[in-house]
Design a protein around this motif. Structure first.
Motif, PDB file in Angstrom:
ATOM      1  N   ALA A 127       8.026  25.927 -53.292  1.00  0.00           N
ATOM      2  CA  ALA A 127       7.628  27.196 -52.678  1.00  0.00           C
ATOM      3  C   ALA A 127       8.085  27.177 -51.221  1.00  0.00           C
ATOM      4  CB  ALA A 127       6.118  27.380 -52.763  1.00  0.00           C
ATOM      5  N   VAL A 128       8.216  28.375 -50.657  1.00  0.00           N
ATOM      6  CA  VAL A 128       8.623  28.482 -49.247  1.00  0.00           C
ATOM      7  C   VAL A 128       7.624  29.392 -48.524  1.00  0.00           C
ATOM      8  CG1 VAL A 128      11.068  28.078 -49.726  1.00  0.00           C
ATOM      9  CG2 VAL A 128      10.202  30.421 -49.735  1.00  0.00           C
ATOM     10  N   ARG A 129       7.390  29.084 -47.267  1.00  0.00           N
ATOM     11  CA  ARG A 129       6.463  29.916 -46.468  1.00  0.00           C
ATOM     12  C   ARG A 129       7.292  30.753 -45.510  1.00  0.00           C
ATOM     13  NH1 ARG A 129       4.628  24.807 -45.514  1.00  0.00           N
ATOM     14  NH2 ARG A 129       5.372  25.044 -43.383  1.00  0.00           N
ATOM     15  N   VAL A 130       7.426  32.035 -45.851  1.00  0.00           N
ATOM     16  CA  VAL A 130       8.344  32.857 -45.060  1.00  0.00           C
ATOM     17  C   VAL A 130       7.617  33.999 -44.361  1.00  0.00           C
ATOM     18  CG1 VAL A 130      10.512  34.135 -45.097  1.00  0.00           C
ATOM     19  CG2 VAL A 130      10.127  32.341 -46.756  1.00  0.00           C
ATOM     20  N   GLY A 131       7.862  34.117 -43.084  1.00  0.00           N
ATOM     21  CA  GLY A 131       7.356  35.242 -42.309  1.00  0.00           C
ATOM     22  C   GLY A 131       8.516  36.048 -41.748  1.00  0.00           C
ATOM     23  N   LEU A 132       9.065  35.555 -40.676  1.00  0.00           N
ATOM     24  CA  LEU A 132      10.060  36.284 -39.886  1.00  0.00           C
ATOM     25  C   LEU A 132      11.143  37.010 -40.701  1.00  0.00           C
ATOM     26  CD1 LEU A 132      10.557  36.638 -36.762  1.00  0.00           C
ATOM     27  CD2 LEU A 132      12.450  35.044 -37.072  1.00  0.00           C
ATOM     28  N   ALA A 133      11.701  36.314 -41.685  1.00  0.00           N
ATOM     29  CA  ALA A 133      12.817  36.918 -42.437  1.00  0.00           C
ATOM     30  C   ALA A 133      12.355  38.133 -43.240  1.00  0.00           C
ATOM     31  CB  ALA A 133      13.467  35.879 -43.356  1.00  0.00           C
ATOM     32  N   ILE A 134      11.124  38.083 -43.735  1.00  0.00           N
ATOM     33  CA  ILE A 134      10.596  39.232 -44.481  1.00  0.00           C
ATOM     34  C   ILE A 134      10.522  40.460 -43.573  1.00  0.00           C
ATOM     35  CG2 ILE A 134       8.552  40.189 -45.608  1.00  0.00           C
ATOM     36  CD1 ILE A 134       7.913  37.416 -46.655  1.00  0.00           C
ATOM     37  N   TYR A 135      10.151  40.207 -42.319  1.00  0.00           N
ATOM     38  CA  TYR A 135      10.048  41.320 -41.368  1.00  0.00           C
ATOM     39  C   TYR A 135      11.417  41.754 -40.860  1.00  0.00           C
ATOM     40  CZ  TYR A 135       5.379  39.543 -41.800  1.00  0.00           C
ATOM     41  OH  TYR A 135       4.198  39.106 -42.338  1.00  0.00           O
ATOM     42  N   GLY A 136      12.436  40.985 -41.247  1.00  0.00           N
ATOM     43  CA  GLY A 136      13.798  41.446 -40.989  1.00  0.00           C
ATOM     44  C   GLY A 136      14.447  40.928 -39.726  1.00  0.00           C
TER      45      GLY A 136
ATOM     46  N   ASN B 225      20.809  38.166 -45.499  1.00  0.00           N
ATOM     47  CA  ASN B 225      20.940  39.482 -44.910  1.00  0.00           C
ATOM     48  C   ASN B 225      19.575  40.180 -44.851  1.00  0.00           C
ATOM     49  OD1 ASN B 225      21.973  41.869 -43.987  1.00  0.00           O
ATOM     50  ND2 ASN B 225      22.713  42.543 -45.995  1.00  0.00           N
ATOM     51  N   VAL B 226      19.042  40.294 -43.651  1.00  0.00           N
ATOM     52  CA  VAL B 226      17.751  40.974 -43.470  1.00  0.00           C
ATOM     53  C   VAL B 226      17.841  41.914 -42.266  1.00  0.00           C
ATOM     54  CG1 VAL B 226      16.345  39.121 -44.483  1.00  0.00           C
ATOM     55  CG2 VAL B 226      16.845  39.064 -42.032  1.00  0.00           C
ATOM     56  N   GLU B 227      17.007  42.947 -42.307  1.00  0.00           N
ATOM     57  CA  GLU B 227      16.976  43.897 -41.185  1.00  0.00           C
ATOM     58  C   GLU B 227      15.537  44.252 -40.852  1.00  0.00           C
ATOM     59  OE1 GLU B 227      19.398  47.491 -41.237  1.00  0.00           O
ATOM     60  OE2 GLU B 227      21.007  46.327 -42.194  1.00  0.00           O
ATOM     61  N   ASN B 228      15.284  44.542 -39.590  1.00  0.00           N
ATOM     62  CA  ASN B 228      13.933  44.928 -39.147  1.00  0.00           C
ATOM     63  C   ASN B 228      13.348  46.001 -40.064  1.00  0.00           C
ATOM     64  OD1 ASN B 228      14.163  44.748 -35.467  1.00  0.00           O
ATOM     65  ND2 ASN B 228      14.235  43.173 -37.013  1.00  0.00           N
ATOM     66  N   ILE B 229      12.106  45.802 -40.473  1.00  0.00           N
ATOM     67  CA  ILE B 229      11.462  46.829 -41.302  1.00  0.00           C
ATOM     68  C   ILE B 229      10.599  47.764 -40.454  1.00  0.00           C
ATOM     69  CG2 ILE B 229      11.455  45.380 -43.363  1.00  0.00           C
ATOM     70  CD1 ILE B 229       8.435  44.960 -42.934  1.00  0.00           C
ATOM     71  N   MET B 230      10.365  47.358 -39.217  1.00  0.00           N
ATOM     72  CA  MET B 230       9.526  48.215 -38.360  1.00  0.00           C
ATOM     73  C   MET B 230      10.361  48.858 -37.263  1.00  0.00           C
ATOM     74  SD  MET B 230       5.890  47.510 -36.471  1.00  0.00           S
ATOM     75  CE  MET B 230       6.166  45.961 -35.682  1.00  0.00           C
ATOM     76  N   SER B 231      10.258  50.160 -37.151  1.00  0.00           N
ATOM     77  CA  SER B 231      10.817  50.784 -35.953  1.00  0.00           C
ATOM     78  C   SER B 231       9.658  51.355 -35.137  1.00  0.00           C
ATOM     79  CB  SER B 231      11.862  51.845 -36.301  1.00  0.00           C
ATOM     80  OG  SER B 231      11.404  52.660 -37.326  1.00  0.00           O
ATOM     81  N   VAL B 232       9.835  51.323 -33.835  1.00  0.00           N
ATOM     82  CA  VAL B 232       8.746  51.666 -32.927  1.00  0.00           C
ATOM     83  C   VAL B 232       9.174  52.879 -32.109  1.00  0.00           C
ATOM     84  CG1 VAL B 232       7.316  50.799 -31.033  1.00  0.00           C
ATOM     85  CG2 VAL B 232       8.078  49.229 -32.833  1.00  0.00           C
ATOM     86  N   LYS B 233       8.307  53.861 -32.050  1.00  0.00           N
ATOM     87  CA  LYS B 233       8.701  55.128 -31.428  1.00  0.00           C
ATOM     88  C   LYS B 233       7.674  55.660 -30.441  1.00  0.00           C
ATOM     89  CE  LYS B 233      11.736  56.282 -35.178  1.00  0.00           C
ATOM     90  NZ  LYS B 233      12.006  57.096 -36.356  1.00  0.00           N
ATOM     91  N   ALA B 234       8.135  56.545 -29.588  1.00  0.00           N
ATOM     92  CA  ALA B 234       7.255  57.190 -28.613  1.00  0.00           C
ATOM     93  C   ALA B 234       7.823  58.578 -28.326  1.00  0.00           C
ATOM     94  CB  ALA B 234       7.178  56.341 -27.346  1.00  0.00           C
ATOM     95  N   LYS B 235       7.316  59.235 -27.288  1.00  0.00           N
ATOM     96  CA  LYS B 235       7.754  60.608 -27.001  1.00  0.00           C
ATOM     97  C   LYS B 235       8.109  60.779 -25.531  1.00  0.00           C
ATOM     98  CE  LYS B 235       4.679  62.842 -30.308  1.00  0.00           C
ATOM     99  NZ  LYS B 235       3.412  63.578 -30.407  1.00  0.00           N
TER     100      LYS B 235
END
Ligand SMILES: *Cc1c(COP(=O)(O)O)cnc(C)c1O
Length: 358
Positions: free
Chosen positions: A206-215, A225-235
């Motif tokens: 088994a592997v313990r994965v955090g960072l790569a899942i979040y991209g 090949n992974v990419e950020n899953i969260m984009s952060v926005k404001a106005k």
């Protein structure tokens, strides 16, 4: 949209990242969702993740993080990486949490628990038993009828130190051989984190994965090949004109070199943008790059919009982290500019930033 700062979490990209990690690792995944899933909202993420067959467990840092997941009806096994303190014993029992045990003092607290994982120190020197402890561990376990479901260790430098990391793998192999002599054959052996996936470990299942899942890639040329899953926005909350010589923000560290337009954006260091990006960082508005001018304040930043002022208005969406056509800002970009690691930026996106899953 009533929120002035928010994060959008992309379920499709999450699936892609996961599949790419699983395809590469070819082992069961323990999804690491400590620290509110590195800022991605652990209870929502866990709900999505728990339907994947190859995600066998969730890892959190503390018993309270485990409790929060159980209260959100997460049914899969939850491994508490930080172990079990005396005052937490009831939490482990009430919420069916499994501790990772790293020393004899914590081992005492496992009486009455069904199963545990053992953590061995193979070089990080944060937590973990030594090889020489095995005999005493085994007699305690026998006496108290506790079974070892898993054995693990952790890589501190898989992103930068190949020799050190390979030695850790060898060391864990020796540890497992000794455990075997004492008839301890764990169901799960887990060692690799995101960076460590590139090191073969034939005895790990088994592997313990955090960072790569979040991209985020733990190092350049990461083969998955992974990419950020969260984009952060404001106005954009205001647009204003400066005269040549006007000073911007606290301490006046930006002085307008000419007459120019700036926009004030609803995102500050209280939302998680490191203050040391003052006069250094940038955001994306309507496909244009806008440089941060002046000091970042608690709730707002000012950005240079002079070259595209006519294309934007109050309320305009601003990308703090994310992409728009050929422009992008990743967690790594921000981390690099501010002299830290993407992990710290991710889990520093604050509570005020409302999370949405799309
Ligand atoms: C945080 C953590 C992980 C996950 O590390 P990533 O680099 O995010 O994949 C794995 N194991 C332990 C013990 C951790 O503390």
């Amino acid at each position: 949209m009533i929120f002035r700062s928010w994060a959008e979490i992309d379920k499709k990209q999450l699936k892609k990242n996961l599949e790419n990690v699983y395809y590469f690792a070819k082992k069961d995944i323990f999804a690491v969702i400590k620290a509110d899933a590195y800022g991605h909202c652990a209870k929502f993420l866990a709900k999505i993740l728990q339907k994947y067959k190859y995600i066998k467990k969730f890892c959190v840092a503390t018993a309270l993080e485990g409790k929060e997941l159980r209260e959100a009806e997460i049914k899969k096994d939850i491994l508490v990486l930080g172990g079990i303190l005396k005052e937490e014993v009831e939490l482990f029992k009430d919420y069916n949490l499994t501790p990772v045990i790293s020393d004899f003092s914590q081992l005492e607290n496992t009486k009455g628990l069904k199963k545990i994982h053992l953590n061995f120190d193979t070089g990080m020197h944060r937590l973990g038993f030594y090889k020489s402890d095995i005999k005493d561990i085994v007699s305690f376990l026998k006496e108290n009828n506790i079974s070892v479901e898993g054995v693990m260790s952790h890589f501190p430098s898989a992103d930068i130190d190949e020799e050190f990391t390979k030695n850790q793998i060898k060391e864990l192999k020796k540890i497992l051989a000794i455990l075997k002599i004492f008839h301890i054959n764990p169901k799960f052996t887990h060692l690799q984190n995101s960076a460590g996936l590139v090191y073969p470990c034939d005895f790990c299942n088994a592997v313990r994965v955090g960072l790569a899942i979040y991209g985020e890639k733990p190092f350049k040329n990461y083969p998955i090949n992974v990419e950020n899953i969260m984009s952060v926005k404001a106005k954009v909350i205001s647009i204003k004109k400066l005269k040549k010589g006007d000073k911007v923000s606290y301490s006046g560290t930006f002085i307008a070199p000419r007459s120019m337009y700036i926009a004030t954006v609803s995102f500050g260091y209280a939302d998680g943008l490191p203050r040391n990006l003052s006069n250094k960082g940038y955001v994306i508005i309507k496909g244009y790059k806008a440089k941060i001018v002046g000091n970042i304040t608690m709730d707002m930043i000012m950005v240079d919009v002079d070259s595209f002022k006519d294309k934007i208005k109050e309320g305009e969406e601003v990308i703090i982290i994310g992409k728009d056509k050929d422009l992008s800002i990743t967690f790594s970009d921000i981390a690099e500019m501010s002299g830290t690691i993407p992990y710290e930026i991710m889990c520093g996106i604050s509570k005020r930033v409302k999370r949405f899953f799309k």
